[in-house]
Design a protein around this motif. Structure first.
Motif, PDB file in Angstrom:
ATOM      1  N   LEU A 177       0.864  -1.185   0.000  1.00 62.17           N
ATOM      2  CA  LEU A 177       0.000   0.000   0.000  1.00 62.17           C
ATOM      3  C   LEU A 177       0.895   1.228   0.000  1.00 62.17           C
ATOM      4  O   LEU A 177       1.721   1.398   0.892  1.00 62.17           O
ATOM      5  N   ILE A 181      -1.084   7.023  -0.291  1.00 65.10           N
ATOM      6  CA  ILE A 181      -2.527   6.779  -0.243  1.00 65.10           C
ATOM      7  C   ILE A 181      -3.029   6.957   1.194  1.00 65.10           C
ATOM      8  O   ILE A 181      -4.091   7.537   1.436  1.00 65.10           O
ATOM      9  N   GLU A 183      -1.508   8.884   3.352  1.00 66.85           N
ATOM     10  CA  GLU A 183      -1.409  10.323   3.587  1.00 66.85           C
ATOM     11  C   GLU A 183      -2.581  11.057   2.952  1.00 66.85           C
ATOM     12  O   GLU A 183      -3.119  11.996   3.529  1.00 66.85           O
ATOM     13  N   ALA A 184      -2.964  10.619   1.759  1.00 67.25           N
ATOM     14  CA  ALA A 184      -4.106  11.249   1.096  1.00 67.25           C
ATOM     15  C   ALA A 184      -5.348  11.107   1.970  1.00 67.25           C
ATOM     16  O   ALA A 184      -6.160  12.025   2.070  1.00 67.25           O
ATOM     17  N   GLY A 185      -5.470   9.954   2.622  1.00 71.69           N
ATOM     18  CA  GLY A 185      -6.597   9.744   3.528  1.00 71.69           C
ATOM     19  C   GLY A 185      -6.607  10.767   4.646  1.00 71.69           C
ATOM     20  O   GLY A 185      -7.632  11.394   4.933  1.00 71.69           O
ATOM     21  N   TYR A 186      -5.447  10.982   5.269  1.00 75.82           N
ATOM     22  CA  TYR A 186      -5.363  12.002   6.321  1.00 75.82           C
ATOM     23  C   TYR A 186      -5.631  13.378   5.755  1.00 75.82           C
ATOM     24  O   TYR A 186      -6.343  14.190   6.341  1.00 75.82           O
ATOM     25  N   GLY A 190      -9.466  12.189   6.959  1.00 72.35           N
ATOM     26  CA  GLY A 190      -9.737  10.896   7.567  1.00 72.35           C
ATOM     27  C   GLY A 190      -9.103  10.764   8.940  1.00 72.35           C
ATOM     28  O   GLY A 190      -8.027  11.284   9.188  1.00 72.35           O
ATOM     29  N   SER A 194     -11.033   5.623  10.365  1.00 74.56           N
ATOM     30  CA  SER A 194     -11.670   5.568   9.045  1.00 74.56           C
ATOM     31  C   SER A 194     -10.661   5.162   7.981  1.00 74.56           C
ATOM     32  O   SER A 194     -11.006   4.494   7.016  1.00 74.56           O
ATOM     33  N   ILE A 195      -9.405   5.554   8.177  1.00 74.45           N
ATOM     34  CA  ILE A 195      -8.380   5.150   7.206  1.00 74.45           C
ATOM     35  C   ILE A 195      -8.152   3.648   7.296  1.00 74.45           C
ATOM     36  O   ILE A 195      -8.060   2.958   6.288  1.00 74.45           O
ATOM     37  N   ARG A 197     -10.340   1.457   8.274  1.00 77.96           N
ATOM     38  CA  ARG A 197     -11.520   0.738   7.802  1.00 77.96           C
ATOM     39  C   ARG A 197     -11.721   0.871   6.297  1.00 77.96           C
ATOM     40  O   ARG A 197     -12.059  -0.087   5.614  1.00 77.96           O
ATOM     41  N   GLU A 198     -11.496   2.073   5.771  1.00 78.07           N
ATOM     42  CA  GLU A 198     -11.835   2.286   4.361  1.00 78.07           C
ATOM     43  C   GLU A 198     -10.657   2.109   3.419  1.00 78.07           C
ATOM     44  O   GLU A 198     -10.844   1.936   2.222  1.00 78.07           O
ATOM     45  N   ILE A 199      -9.446   2.217   3.951  1.00 70.67           N
ATOM     46  CA  ILE A 199      -8.290   2.158   3.048  1.00 70.67           C
ATOM     47  C   ILE A 199      -7.399   0.960   3.344  1.00 70.67           C
ATOM     48  O   ILE A 199      -7.152   0.141   2.462  1.00 70.67           O
ATOM     49  N   HIS A 203      -7.499  -2.750   1.328  1.00 72.27           N
ATOM     50  CA  HIS A 203      -6.295  -3.046   0.547  1.00 72.27           C
ATOM     51  C   HIS A 203      -5.678  -4.367   1.000  1.00 72.27           C
ATOM     52  O   HIS A 203      -5.191  -5.146   0.181  1.00 72.27           O
TER      53      HIS A 203
END
Lengths: 285, 369
Positions: A177, A181, A183-186, A190, A194-195, A197-199, A203
């Motif tokens: 991963l 990606i 970092e983009a979540g944060y 996020g 949530s990161i 759970r969703e990312i 993955h």
């Protein structure tokens, strides 16, 4: 040239084909044939589903069967819950030498045989063991405590035994991963949860699935750990198979048990894949 | 004077003994397109990561809309970032990607859907919400990455070399499109790149960065025509450069003798180079006029004759490398595209010259040539 290439391919495939044929396919066919015959006299057999009926009608067998499945799933889930943070730490947070050192630490226990590792737990958990003495020394208990020969001890042993097989595929998938990606979540607001759970978890799903399958299979088919740590109170289905083959010399019933275990594990793995939306191909890459 | 959306005050970042960003101060006016241009390793990414909140500055302050954000974690900062490789979430479809930030803000599902649709409309890709990330082309991903940030209406959008992975044609196209998107969203863009043409085409203001410091901040035109330092002169656009000694100085007009013995005139734009000091001289290829006869160039202070060494055909930006007859220096010149030089051959003799004010002279540091 083409003939040479064909010969090369054939030679490469030979060990695999031999292995598949001699150790997997032929024994299983034979096992199946044994499991569907019933002994009606000395050296006299007939084809019947009697062994399977015995399995289905005897509560001890059925209960042990379901218990083994349930406990294996529990051990798998626990291994996942413990292994995921470990894998995440190794893959994403630890850097450089620490990373390889931690990975090695996961591997070190597997340099000794499973028997020795399990004995280690027995030294810790038995009545005269380290934990029991420690508790007495601290004054928390009055007399020696027996921590062996129950379900908890057995689950501990199973989780410990299979940890590596969960951590390795998880580390591999989590490592793939891209940091950006996360970092983009944060960056998009996020939170850690949530990161995760969703990312991260979506993955890592192929790794979770393949790790879980391996750990589940290992637990379900484990004989040593349930026998040594679980004792008589935590009967494992493999122990029943063993006793049919070796103690009772009832190969027909043992073979039927073996087949039931095969069907059970296939079903549960299939259900697990369906549940997580994975395919077998995806988890194997 | 519009207010500044982003302000950095004496921002520094040290990694161990290495100074990545050294006392950088700048402010970006609201609604403008600001670029940080510099070679790789100059510290531009470090600045961007500090603004986004992924790195803590060693000293200095970052203000967004006048408020310091140093204590604000990245997920709470009113800035969003378009990552170098876009970092779209491959596990989600396009609509979920764009809606990710909105979901984090706890918006109602219907609102999220409406906003995502609006954003897709705006980037000219309506109806692709259900598609997967890897079904999109490079340019489409680019636009989705921008939309994913813009739905959150950040005060500042940071872009970290987002065009690097695209092929040339698409990159040219995206330059224009990014500029248009910036105008459409009316948001402050901070763009970092090592590609000067990206910076020059899109930016209102460009900061040229080198070794952790800003060399010059200004419009593209300023940087190109009036570079303040030798680094800027060399980095932005093409230049012929010489090293030499100042042999005469009169009110900014200099006479220089290059190391190879060439004598030329130049100006120092107020940098006051003294006689005898070392200087670097930069002359842009397009500032050099070429001719087949020496008479056309009589009004130039610097005149030379040379042989065509090689022809670099590149459409409108075609150049020739001429070898000076005087001392064998190679000099790059632009060829006018009027057809006059279409039959130019290797080995032809050409006259060329340039005005003294086109030759920009800088004091030469002793260490780097």
């Amino acid at each position: 040239m083409r003939a040479g290439a064909k010969l090369g391919l054939f030679l490469l495939l030979t060990p695999l084909l031999l292995w598949l044929g001699l150790l997997i396919i032929i024994p299983h066919i034979d096992m199946f044939l044994v499991s569907i015959r019933e002994r009606i006299g000395v050296g006299q057999y007939q084809t019947s589903p009697a062994n399977y009926l015995t399995f289905l009608t005897e509560p001890l067998y059925l209960v042990t069967f379901m218990r083994t499945a349930f406990m294996s799933i529990l051990a798998t889930l626990l291994t996942l819950v413990i292994g995921f943070p470990v894998a995440f730490y190794i893959a994403k947070i630890a850097k450089g030498r620490l990373q390889s050192a931690l990975f090695l630490l996961c591997l070190v226990p597997f340099w000794v045989s499973e028997l020795v590792r399990t004995f280690g737990w027995m030294i810790l958990l038995r009545e005269t063991g380290i934990f029991s003495n420690l508790l007495q020394w601290l004054g928390l208990v009055d007399g020696p405590v027996e921590m062996l020969y129950n379900d908890v001890a057995m689950i501990v042993g199973l989780v410990y035994t299979s940890m590596l097989f969960m951590v390795v595929p998880l580390v591999t998938t989590i490592e793939s991963l891209d940091d950006s990606i996360i970092e983009a979540g944060y960056d998009l607001g996020g939170s850690n949860l949530s990161i995760l759970r969703e990312i991260v978890i979506p993955h890592a799903m192929p790794g979770i699935a393949s790790g879980s399958i391996v750990v589940f299979m290992l637990s379900l088919g484990n004989y040593l750990t349930p026998t040594m740590l679980g004792g008589k109170d935590s009967l494992w289905f493999t122990e029943l198979i063993y006793s049919q083959f070796i103690v009772r010399f009832n190969w027909e019933l043992g073979a039927a048990f073996g087949f039931m275990l095969l069907i059970l594990s296939s079903l549960i793995v299939w259900a697990m894949l369906k549940l997580t939306g994975q395919t077998l191909e995806k988890t194997m890459t | 004077m519009t207010s500044a959306d982003l302000e950095c005050l004496e921002l520094s970042k040290h990694f161990g003994g290495f100074t990545a960003v050294d006392q950088v101060s700048f402010s970006v006016p609201s609604g403008s397109f600001f670029s940080i241009l510099g070679p790789s390793g100059c510290g531009k990414t470090t600045i961007m990561r500090m603004v986004a909140g992924f790195l803590e500055p060693s000293s200095g302050d970052i203000k967004i809309k006048g408020k310091s954000v140093l204590d604000v974690p990245p997920n709470k900062r009113p800035v969003n970032m378009v990552f170098q490789h876009l970092a779209l979430f491959p596990m989600m479809n396009i609509a979920d990607n764009i809606g990710y930030g909105l979901r984090r803000q706890g918006l109602a599902k219907s609102d999220i859907e409406r906003k995502v649709d609006e954003a897709l409309e705006r980037i000219g890709l309506p109806g692709i919400g259900k598609r997967k990330v890897d079904e999109l082309s490079g340019g489409q991903k680019q636009r989705v990455a921008i939309a994913r940030c813009m739905v959150l209406q950040p005060d500042v959008l940071l872009l970290d070399e987002p065009l690097g992975a695209l092929d040339l044609k698409l990159r040219e196209h995206m330059k224009i499109e990014l500029k248009a998107l910036q105008a459409a969203f009316d948001t402050t863009f901070v763009y970092i790149t090592h590609d000067q043409s990206e910076a020059l085409v899109m930016s209102d203001q460009i900061a040229v960065m080198n070794k952790g410091r800003f060399e010059q901040v200004g419009s593209g035109r300023d940087l190109y025509y009036r570079p303040e330092t030798a680094f800027v002169a060399g980095f932005v656009g093409e230049s012929n450069r010489w090293r030499g000694k100042v042999t005469r100085a009169e009110a900014g007009a200099l006479q220089l003798t290059t190391d190879a013995g060439l004598i030329m005139t130049g100006i120092d734009h107020g940098r006051s180079l003294a006689v005898g000091s070392q200087a670097q001289i930069f002359v842009r290829p397009e500032a050099i006029r070429v001719s087949r006869s020496g008479d056309d160039l009589a009004h130039f202070e610097n005149r030379m004759v040379g042989k065509v060494q090689s022809l670099l055909f590149n459409g409108a930006a075609s150049r020739a490398i001429l070898r000076s007859a005087a001392n064998g220096d190679d000099i790059e010149v632009s060829l006018p595209q009027s057809g006059e030089y279409a039959d130019l051959q290797r080995g032809d003799d050409l006259y060329f010259g340039w005005a003294g004010e086109q030759a920009n002279a800088f004091a030469a540091p002793l260490e780097n040539a």
